[in-house]
Design a protein around this motif. Structure first.
Motif, short mmCIF file in Angstrom:
data_model
loop_
_atom_site.label_atom_id
_atom_site.label_comp_id
_atom_site.label_asym_id
_atom_site.label_seq_id
_atom_site.Cartn_x
_atom_site.Cartn_y
_atom_site.Cartn_z
N GLY A 97 0.82 -1.21 0.00
CA GLY A 97 0.00 0.00 0.00
C GLY A 97 0.85 1.25 0.00
N ALA A 98 1.97 1.21 0.69
CA ALA A 98 2.88 2.36 0.74
C ALA A 98 3.41 2.69 -0.66
CB ALA A 98 4.03 2.09 1.69
N LYS A 99 3.71 1.65 -1.41
CA LYS A 99 4.20 1.87 -2.78
C LYS A 99 3.19 2.67 -3.59
CE LYS A 99 6.66 1.30 -6.52
NZ LYS A 99 7.96 1.99 -6.72
N ALA A 100 1.91 2.39 -3.40
CA ALA A 100 0.86 3.06 -4.16
C ALA A 100 0.69 4.53 -3.78
CB ALA A 100 -0.47 2.32 -3.98
N THR A 101 1.24 4.94 -2.64
CA THR A 101 1.11 6.34 -2.22
C THR A 101 2.12 7.25 -2.91
OG1 THR A 101 2.67 6.22 -0.36
CG2 THR A 101 0.37 5.57 0.07
N GLY A 102 3.16 6.66 -3.47
CA GLY A 102 4.19 7.47 -4.11
C GLY A 102 5.35 7.82 -3.21
N THR A 103 5.40 7.26 -2.00
CA THR A 103 6.48 7.58 -1.08
C THR A 103 7.82 7.08 -1.60
OG1 THR A 103 7.14 7.49 1.25
CG2 THR A 103 6.28 5.46 0.30
N ASP A 104 8.88 7.74 -1.17
CA ASP A 104 10.23 7.32 -1.54
C ASP A 104 10.71 6.16 -0.67
OD1 ASP A 104 10.84 9.52 -3.47
OD2 ASP A 104 10.59 10.76 -1.69
N ARG A 105 10.37 6.24 0.62
CA ARG A 105 10.86 5.25 1.58
C ARG A 105 9.75 4.86 2.55
NH1 ARG A 105 16.91 7.23 3.62
NH2 ARG A 105 17.81 7.62 1.54
N ILE A 106 10.04 3.79 3.28
CA ILE A 106 9.24 3.45 4.45
C ILE A 106 10.18 3.47 5.66
CG2 ILE A 106 7.53 2.06 3.22
CD1 ILE A 106 9.10 -0.45 4.23
N GLU A 107 9.61 3.74 6.84
CA GLU A 107 10.37 3.55 8.08
C GLU A 107 9.69 2.43 8.85
OE1 GLU A 107 11.34 5.71 12.34
OE2 GLU A 107 11.49 6.92 10.51
N LEU A 108 10.39 1.32 8.99
CA LEU A 108 9.85 0.18 9.71
C LEU A 108 9.77 0.50 11.21
CD1 LEU A 108 11.76 -2.70 7.88
CD2 LEU A 108 9.31 -2.18 7.70
N TYR A 109 8.60 0.29 11.77
CA TYR A 109 8.34 0.54 13.18
C TYR A 109 8.87 -0.66 13.97
CZ TYR A 109 5.33 0.98 17.38
OH TYR A 109 4.83 1.07 18.65
N THR A 110 9.91 -0.45 14.76
CA THR A 110 10.69 -1.57 15.30
C THR A 110 10.42 -1.89 16.77
OG1 THR A 110 12.52 0.01 15.57
CG2 THR A 110 12.57 -1.43 13.64
N GLU A 111 9.34 -1.38 17.35
CA GLU A 111 9.09 -1.68 18.75
C GLU A 111 8.93 -3.18 19.02
OE1 GLU A 111 6.17 -0.50 22.50
OE2 GLU A 111 5.56 0.04 20.47
N SER A 112 8.20 -3.88 18.16
CA SER A 112 7.99 -5.31 18.39
C SER A 112 9.30 -6.08 18.30
CB SER A 112 6.96 -5.88 17.41
OG SER A 112 7.42 -5.77 16.07
N TYR A 113 10.18 -5.65 17.41
CA TYR A 113 11.52 -6.27 17.33
C TYR A 113 12.27 -6.07 18.64
CZ TYR A 113 16.53 -6.44 16.42
OH TYR A 113 17.87 -6.70 16.52
#
Length: 238
Positions: free
Chosen positions: A141-157
């Motif tokens: 879904g993020a790809k479809a927004t046109g964003t350059d990057r994602i930031e993975l939310y790492t709390e669960s890790y």
């Protein structure tokens, strides 16, 4: 090498506790860069309880590395980003009263809104990133927004790492693979620390940037900024 961007919100929190200008947020940020930080991150919230909107303007004048502004794209935030024009804006869906960020975007539900906001920022030459959970359909879904990057939310890790690091990292490896296949740049942040950063970085080969604030500031209380920054850089370059 994965870049280290230091979130200086906690410095602002300490400053605001006494109402003056000690510690000096601008000077600390300049010192962090001198010690090797490759970016400065701030996350202003509408009530300005730590980072003030004026801090963004002041930091823009002195940050010589990458300047990343995080936040929920309400109109006041959008206006600030367009005024300051940082290197990167990271969109985070936090509630007004959130103590800290606690969820990634539903990129399917909010697709149209994100497309519009991202297009606005990109038209001004500002790199965009979306704060997101390690879930394949949300990355698609993020790809479809046109964003350059994602930031993975790492709390669960970070939460699971002490007891089962292999299980903790698995969804992030899968998510990174999907993001790379889609041509999305990969950032990560939230509860990353000296304890868990090296394993994360070595497991995510395409990791471009990590944003670290709370843990790094806390660690520096014992060891000092210069030494802690050097330790992070060593782990991120191994």
């Amino acid at each position: 090498m994965t870049k280290l961007s230091v979130n200086v919100n906690k410095i602002a929190t300490l400053r605001n506790a006494r109402g003056g200008n000690v510690p000096n947020l601008v000077q600390v940020s300049m010192d962090l860069e001198k010690f090797g930080a490759q970016g400065i991150t701030i996350h202003p919230r509408p009530d300005e309880r730590h980072i003030r909107y004026q801090d963004a303007r002041d930091l823009k004048k002195v940050v010589s590395t990458e300047f990343n502004i995080e936040g929920n794209p309400v109109q006041k935030f959008i206006d600030l980003v367009l005024e300051v024009k940082p290197t990167q804006v990271t969109l985070v869906p936090d509630a007004v009263d959130a103590i800290t960020s606690n969820a990634g975007w539903d990129t399917i539900k909010h697709k149209s809104f994100l497309q519009e906001v991202i297009a606005t920022f990109k038209s001004q030459g500002i790199r965009t990133s979306i704060f997101i959970d390690p879930v394949q359909k949300m990355i698609e879904g993020a790809k479809a927004t046109g964003t350059d990057r994602i930031e993975l939310y790492t709390e669960s890790y970070a939460t699971l790492y002490p007891t089962n690091k292999e299980e903790a990292i698995r969804p992030y490896i899968d998510s990174a693979f999907v993001a790379s296949e889609l041509g999305l740049g990969i950032n990560a942040g939230h509860d990353l620390s000296l304890e868990n950063i090296e394993y994360f970085k070595n497991s995510i080969p395409d990791l471009l940037e990590v944003s670290i604030g709370h843990a790094l500031i806390s660690e520096a209380l014992y060891e000092g900024f210069e030494r802690v920054i050097a330790q992070y850089l060593k782990k991120l370059s191994s």
